[in-house]
Enzyme design. Structure first.
Site: not given
Lengths: 198, 250
Positions: B11, B130
């Site tokens: 990330d 997600d």
């Protein structure tokens, strides 16, 4: 040594250039006939659709140029497929450098669950010719494709996915890999280096 | 034999690698190109770089990072975060990305999947989902897990495949950062219902979790972040452990 990457309407040509840079080699990316013809080595990479790409090559007469090249030429991925005789993708007549035919992976041929595209790291075996060396037998390289070249007289590397297919082809000054040497870690770099040494 | 893939995920915020737990408590863990190169040398099969800044003014920082990654790293990599239109895909491809991950933008505008697939090939499109298991249902969430939708994981994944996705990256929000294993039941259902590869994400804590995700979860690839960043599991050890357990790895 002058190295040329053929520029045409296919994706990710830049990644081959980056792989050469990592080897300390500068290449020019061009569609200029003069520059391609006079190069010491020619790389014909590509990710894309066969029929559209073949049309583009014909419109720009690159098809005629490529088949006449006398210096070592390396086709990669779609490059390999376009160097074959015919592709089932868009029922396309290709360059015909290799007699092998390009077919679509058909998951209905087997009972086990198999995914298409063939994506990821798979092994190359029964290696022949100068771009491979014996230490690479059964090593893993990176593939992304939904169509494959059949096994034939010009096969210099075999990979199994659903069935054995040509992971590498060679005839005279023409070499090709279905996998991406530019994305295949240190093995891929060595394959590119071997090609540059031919 | 096609190998099961191990994919470290980085990330990126303001050009640096960061890691949080359950999408919160974010810490800085280093330079993305350095870390990515290290993972590639250690035997990672692919890398994912997700730009979690994704604010418009920082977009250029990420593009120049993608160029640096493409120049230095010799394995395939996926980029994502903040992609909302075809032009974003175009600039990331031009910068050297091998694949593009789209998440919220694909839910808001499913046609974006088809557009990217048509223009750049389906191998370029990873649809990231997600989802959270709640009241017997897997619900799709947006914006890094902040907004619930009315979409169900399995039907959305199938729709994404039909629209041209080349792979599905499924993150279980229930499992992410908890380190008790992947969402294997849901993964198996997903993998059996799709004809494209499934990348499992969320829940890796121990090496046996990876064996389970490939056997029980039938995943084609497994993604993890913190266990690699915090050196809890080394990739070479993980690969040899998987090999001992008869999982095909590179």
């Amino acid at each position: 040594m002058k190295i040329v990457i053929i520029k045409y309407n296919a994706g990710n040509i830049r990644s081959v250039d980056n792989a050469l840079k990592r080897l300390g080699v500068e290449a020019s990316i061009t569609s200029d006939f003069e520059e391609i013809s006079s190069a010491d080595k020619v790389i014909f990479p590509g990710v894309g659709e066969a029929a559209n790409t073949m049309n583009y090559l014909k419109e720009n007469k690159l098809n005629e140029l490529i088949v006449c090249l006398k210096q070592p030429v390396l086709g990669i991925c779609l490059g390999l497929q376009l160097m074959c005789k015919h592709s089932e993708e868009g029922d396309t007549t290709c360059l015909g450098i290799f007699d092998e035919l390009v077919k679509q992976f058909d998951p209905s041929l087997v009972t086990e669950r198999i995914k298409v595209p063939h994506m990821g790291w798979n092994q190359i075996s029964n290696l022949k010719s100068g771009i491979f060396d014996s230490s690479m037998e059964d090593e893993f390289v990176y593939f992304v494709h939904s169509y494959y070249a059949s096994m034939g007289a010009h096969t210099i590397a075999t990979t199994n996915y659903l069935l054995p297919f040509s992971a590498g082809l060679h005839r005279d000054n023409f070499y090709a890999t279905q996998f991406h040497p530019e994305k295949s870690g240190s093995i891929g770099s060595r394959i590119l280096e071997n090609f540059l040494k031919i | 034999m096609l190998a099961k893939r191990i994919i470290p995920c980085l990330d990126i915020r303001d050009g640096q690698t960061v890691k949080g737990v359950n999408f919160e408590n974010i810490q800085n863990v280093g330079d993305p190109v350095e870390l990515g190169s290290l993972y590639a040398e250690q035997g990672a099969d692919e890398l994912v770089f997700l730009d979690i800044t994704a604010s418009h003014e920082k977009r250029k920082t990420f593009i120049s990072l993608v160029k640096r990654i493409a120049l230095h790293i010799n394995i395939p990599f996926t980029v994502g975060g903040g992609v909302s239109e075809l032009a974003d895909a175009d600039s990331l491809l031009a910068a050297g990305a091998d694949k593009l991950s789209i998440n919220s933008a694909a839910v808001r505008n499913p046609d974006l999947i088809s557009q990217i697939a048509l223009n750049f090939g389906r191998q370029f499109v990873v649809v990231a989902i997600d989802a959270k298991f709640d009241n017997d249902k897997w619900i799709v969430y947006l914006n890094g897990g902040r907004i619930a939708t009315d979409k169900d994981l399995f039907s959305w994944a199938k729709e994404a495949e039909n629209r041209g996705a080349g792979e599905i990256l499924f993150t279980s929000m229930n499992h992410d950062g908890v380190k008790t294993g992947f969402a294997n039941e849901a993964l198996a259902v997903l993998s059996e219902s799709l004809n494209i590869p499934v990348i499992a994400s969320g829940g890796a804590g121990r090496m046996e979790h990876f064996v389970d995700v490939f056997t029980q979860g039938k995943a084609d690839a497994a993604l993890a972040a913190s266990i690699f960043h915090f050196k809890e599991i080394a990739i070479p050890d993980l690969k040899s452990y998987l090999r001992q357990n008869n999982i095909a790895v590179r």
